[in-house]
Scaffold this motif. Structure first.
Motif, short mmCIF file in Angstrom:
data_model
loop_
_atom_site.label_atom_id
_atom_site.label_comp_id
_atom_site.label_asym_id
_atom_site.label_seq_id
_atom_site.Cartn_x
_atom_site.Cartn_y
_atom_site.Cartn_z
N THR A 235 0.82 -1.21 0.00
CA THR A 235 0.00 0.00 0.00
C THR A 235 0.85 1.26 0.00
OG1 THR A 235 -1.74 -1.16 1.19
CG2 THR A 235 -1.78 1.24 1.31
N VAL B 207 6.27 -2.63 1.68
CA VAL B 207 6.37 -1.30 1.08
C VAL B 207 7.16 -1.39 -0.22
CG1 VAL B 207 6.32 -0.18 3.36
CG2 VAL B 207 8.54 -0.67 2.27
N HIS B 208 6.94 -0.41 -1.08
CA HIS B 208 7.77 -0.22 -2.26
C HIS B 208 8.74 0.92 -1.98
CE1 HIS B 208 5.71 -2.90 -4.97
NE2 HIS B 208 4.56 -2.28 -4.84
N GLY C 138 4.37 3.51 -0.64
CA GLY C 138 5.61 3.70 -1.38
C GLY C 138 6.47 4.72 -0.63
N VAL D 102 0.69 1.88 -5.47
CA VAL D 102 0.61 2.27 -4.06
C VAL D 102 -0.53 3.25 -3.85
CG1 VAL D 102 3.10 1.92 -3.78
CG2 VAL D 102 2.22 4.24 -4.18
#
Length: 249
Positions: free
Chosen positions: A20, A47-48, A22, A84
């Motif tokens: 969700t 996370v990204h 970034g 995201v």
């Protein structure tokens, strides 16, 4: 039925699913310990990350972060294209460009841990205030606080220039000592509380301080907020906990 279906919104295209948040990371080489915003083990949810190559901490802290806005806009685009629903950054000094990032992004942006100050102030007794731990006192301005709706007259505590935290950041130390950096943070907090006994809570501007937040709270007995608490708050709104017996989609 999903929320997107129930509101007749077409589903977003998501080439990657399940993350969700970034996080935009500055171009650094120092070791990021668990608890640091740029250590993936910090997070209880996936996370990204996107590194803004060529944008160093000194470019944001000592320089003019507006010059780096194209790189941050590109990072926002890349992260939202991945799917995201919210974006955070890895430096509290990016409060200086929070209005621009917020205006550009199509998803919520948590640019700086300083954003928590107004809320934290409202939780405290009226005779208490918030102390802000910062990495560079000479570079912080009123505008950093005003851009996130915070007052400008708060007590500040600066990490020592030659202390291990700032030295490791400047020198891109490939290995850092948790114990030495913890002592560095403790010394800053001890000075702050001695100078301003009315401090009732701390907010860490520096995104490298969360590894020590628990130890600071336990040692000094005041609530501590940082970029991790900010991102967890953002995630909690984007993905509220499920209390139903059947899992929601």
């Amino acid at each position: 039925m999903t929320v997107e279906q129930s509101t007749n919104r077409p589903p977003r295209r998501r080439p990657v699913h399940g993350a969700t948040i970034g996080i935009i990371v500055l171009d650094t080489g120092f070791e990021r310990l668990p608890g640091d915003v740029a250590n993936a083990m910090t997070w209880r949810f996936p996370v990204h990350y996107h590194v803004v190559t060529g944008v160093r901490p000194q470019d944001v802290i000592e320089g003019n972060p507006e010059k780096a806005l194209p790189a941050f806009y590109d990072a926002i685009d890349r992260l939202t294209e991945l799917g995201v629903d919210g974006i955070a950054t890895s430096c509290g000094f990016l409060a200086m460009v929070h209005p621009q990032l917020r205006a550009y992004s199509s998803v919520p942006v948590a640019s700086s841990s300083l954003m928590q100050i107004p809320l934290v102030l409202q939780t405290l007794p009226v005779d208490r205030t918030v102390g802000v731990i910062i990495s560079d006192r000479k570079s912080i301005t009123d505008q950093h606080f005003l851009n996130v709706g915070a007052p400008v007259d708060l007590p500040l505590g600066e990490l020592a220039f030659d202390g291990p935290i700032r030295a490791n950041m400047r020198n891109n130390a490939a290995r850092v000592s948790y114990a030495a950096q913890e002592r560095d943070a403790f010394q800053t907090v001890e000075r702050m509380l001695a100078e301003t006994p009315s401090i009732g809570a701390l907010v860490s501007e520096c995104a490298n301080l969360p590894p020590y937040s628990r130890a600071i709270q336990r040692t000094f007995g005041v609530p501590v907020y940082d970029v991790v608490s900010l991102v967890e708050w953002l995630h909690a709104g984007l993905r509220p906990r499920n209390f139903h017996s059947e899992p929601l989609p």
